[in-house]
Write a protein that holds these residues in place. Structure first.
Motif, short mmCIF file in Angstrom:
data_model
loop_
_atom_site.label_atom_id
_atom_site.label_comp_id
_atom_site.label_asym_id
_atom_site.label_seq_id
_atom_site.Cartn_x
_atom_site.Cartn_y
_atom_site.Cartn_z
N THR A 114 -69.90 34.98 -93.04
CA THR A 114 -70.23 35.32 -94.42
C THR A 114 -71.58 34.73 -94.82
OG1 THR A 114 -69.13 33.36 -95.29
CG2 THR A 114 -67.78 35.35 -94.99
N ILE A 115 -72.11 35.19 -95.94
CA ILE A 115 -73.38 34.66 -96.43
C ILE A 115 -73.24 33.17 -96.75
CG2 ILE A 115 -75.06 34.80 -98.32
CD1 ILE A 115 -74.52 37.77 -98.48
N GLN A 116 -72.08 32.80 -97.32
CA GLN A 116 -71.86 31.39 -97.63
C GLN A 116 -71.84 30.54 -96.37
OE1 GLN A 116 -68.10 30.58 -99.50
NE2 GLN A 116 -68.62 28.47 -100.03
N ARG A 117 -71.12 31.02 -95.33
CA ARG A 117 -71.06 30.28 -94.07
C ARG A 117 -72.44 30.19 -93.43
NH1 ARG A 117 -68.59 26.32 -91.56
NH2 ARG A 117 -70.75 25.78 -91.17
N THR A 118 -73.20 31.26 -93.53
CA THR A 118 -74.55 31.25 -92.96
C THR A 118 -75.45 30.27 -93.69
OG1 THR A 118 -74.28 33.60 -92.40
CG2 THR A 118 -76.52 32.71 -92.36
N ALA A 119 -75.34 30.22 -95.02
CA ALA A 119 -76.15 29.28 -95.80
C ALA A 119 -75.79 27.84 -95.46
CB ALA A 119 -75.95 29.54 -97.29
N ILE A 120 -74.50 27.57 -95.29
CA ILE A 120 -74.07 26.22 -94.91
C ILE A 120 -74.61 25.86 -93.53
CG2 ILE A 120 -72.06 24.81 -94.31
CD1 ILE A 120 -70.49 26.32 -96.46
N SER A 121 -74.53 26.81 -92.61
CA SER A 121 -75.06 26.55 -91.26
C SER A 121 -76.56 26.32 -91.30
CB SER A 121 -74.74 27.73 -90.33
OG SER A 121 -73.35 27.76 -90.03
N ARG A 181 -75.27 36.27 -87.63
CA ARG A 181 -75.36 36.92 -88.95
C ARG A 181 -76.60 37.82 -89.03
NH1 ARG A 181 -72.69 38.53 -93.60
NH2 ARG A 181 -74.33 39.13 -95.05
N ASP A 203 -69.70 20.60 -88.03
CA ASP A 203 -70.09 20.41 -89.43
C ASP A 203 -70.30 18.95 -89.77
OD1 ASP A 203 -70.00 23.12 -89.81
OD2 ASP A 203 -68.07 23.13 -90.85
#
Length: 362
Positions: A211-218, A57, A13
């Motif tokens: 999660t969707i949030q983790r995917t968006a961050i990635s 994901r 990250d």
């Protein structure tokens, strides 16, 4: 173990952010070359990691394509950046990089996987049908892109005409797309370990998707990594060129360095899979990387060549052609019976040693 995984996630990250900031800073002021090289390597590893998160994901078949596209974007970005930074080497850089990637995968990576797995598990098995299909596709792609240009007559030397180059680009995309469809949808079981019809042969095959949030961050960090890689490579290219010149290294060495940098993350994953007695997964990673390298990189470079009227030399010289054919023949024999031992691993590693030696001492 959990602490190590958390540390790795945090590192992946952080590096995209560092890389993006360093890339912007390099546009305004000089940055230490060694620091740039370190951040560049970290950004490449982080980019592949975040592409894998997104792929997990999304699921198959699109997950595999996302990962391949991310790696290819990095490779194409590096090639195009270095082509613009060093025009005198631009015509052969794509050929040298693609050839180096094939030799690294088919000999170094495959050799390390076979040797490390056989040392720990004595003998390992895999599905011949899937690997035979992958190797057949790889053989056609490599010969059409790297050997056939030397034998066409429409353009002199090792060049394709723009029409020929466009046709080869389309053929490469069709072959890679068809293979991806067969591997991920139509005949997925050909690429799974025996008894693993429900999973995909990877350790997190049944793990909960991010999660969707983790995917968006990635996704955001992946984009930052890709921008950082391209800009940092542009900053580092003059230093790399001068360093190789000081060493007296031939131009082809630059292609080896690019290929090694791009393939390092997937290579480490493949070796770890072989040590864990998951040779099928290891081979899928290795040969899949080789197919994506040619099937996606060549069309991208070909389109740039056609649009900008920049000729690129794709045909290999006689020495490299011999090594390519020898590597493909040996690989076909290695993957012919569905079993591997330490002997095959040593053979492939010695082939890579020959390639590396003759690159520095042509």
């Amino acid at each position: 173990m959990t602490a190590k995984l958390r540390l790795a996630d945090r590192t992946n990250d952080i590096f995209p952010v560092f890389g993006f900031v360093a890339a912007l800073a390099s546009l305004a002021m000089p940055v230490n070359a060694w620091l740039v090289a370190f951040i560049l390597m970290g950004a490449v590893v982080a980019a592949v990691h975040h592409a894998e998160v997104i792929a997990h994901r999304v699921g198959e078949p699109f997950g595999t394509l996302i990962l391949a596209l991310a790696v290819t974007v990095i490779e194409v970005g590096l090639i195009l950046t270095l082509m613009q930074a060093e025009p005198e080497k631009a015509q052969t850089l794509a050929r040298d990089t693609v050839f180096a990637a094939v030799m690294v995968i088919v000999n170094l990576l495959l050799g390390l996987c076979l040797l490390s797995g056989a040392i720990r598990h004595h003998e390992q098995r895999f599905q011949r049908t899937g690997m035979g299909a992958a190797l057949a596709t790889l053989t056609v792609l490599t010969v059409v892109t790297l050997v056939l240009p030397n034998f066409t007559s429409s353009a002199p030397g090792s060049y394709y005409t723009p029409v020929q180059l466009g046709f080869v680009a389309v053929v490469s995309l069709i072959l890679y797309g068809t293979f991806a469809l067969v591997q991920t949808v139509r005949h997925r079981d050909y690429f799974l370990p025996d008894g693993d019809a429900d999973g995909d042969g990877v350790p997190d095959a049944h793990a909960e998707p991010p999660t969707i949030q983790r995917t968006a961050i990635s996704g955001a960090l992946l984009l930052a990594s890709l921008v950082a890689v391209v800009l940092l490579a542009k900053n580092l290219s003059p230093v790399m060129g001068a360093l190789l010149a000081d060493w007296g290294a031939p131009p082809a060495v630059l292609g080896v360095l690019i290929a090694a940098l791009i393939l390092a993350p997937e290579g480490l994953a493949a070796v770890r899979a072989a040590k864990a007695d998951r040779l099928q997964t290891s081979l899928n990673l290795a040969l899949g990387s080789a197919l994506a390298t040619i099937g996606l990189t060549i069309p991208a470079v070909a389109m740039l060549s056609i649009i900008t009227a920049m000729p690129i030399s794709l045909g290999l010289d006689a020495k490299s052609t011999v090594l390519l054919f020898l590597s493909l023949i040996v690989a076909s024999q290695t993957l012919a019976n569905g079993r591997t031992t330490v002997l095959q691993g040593v053979i492939h590693l010695m082939l890579f040693a020959i390639y590396l030696f003759t690159t520095f001492v042509p």
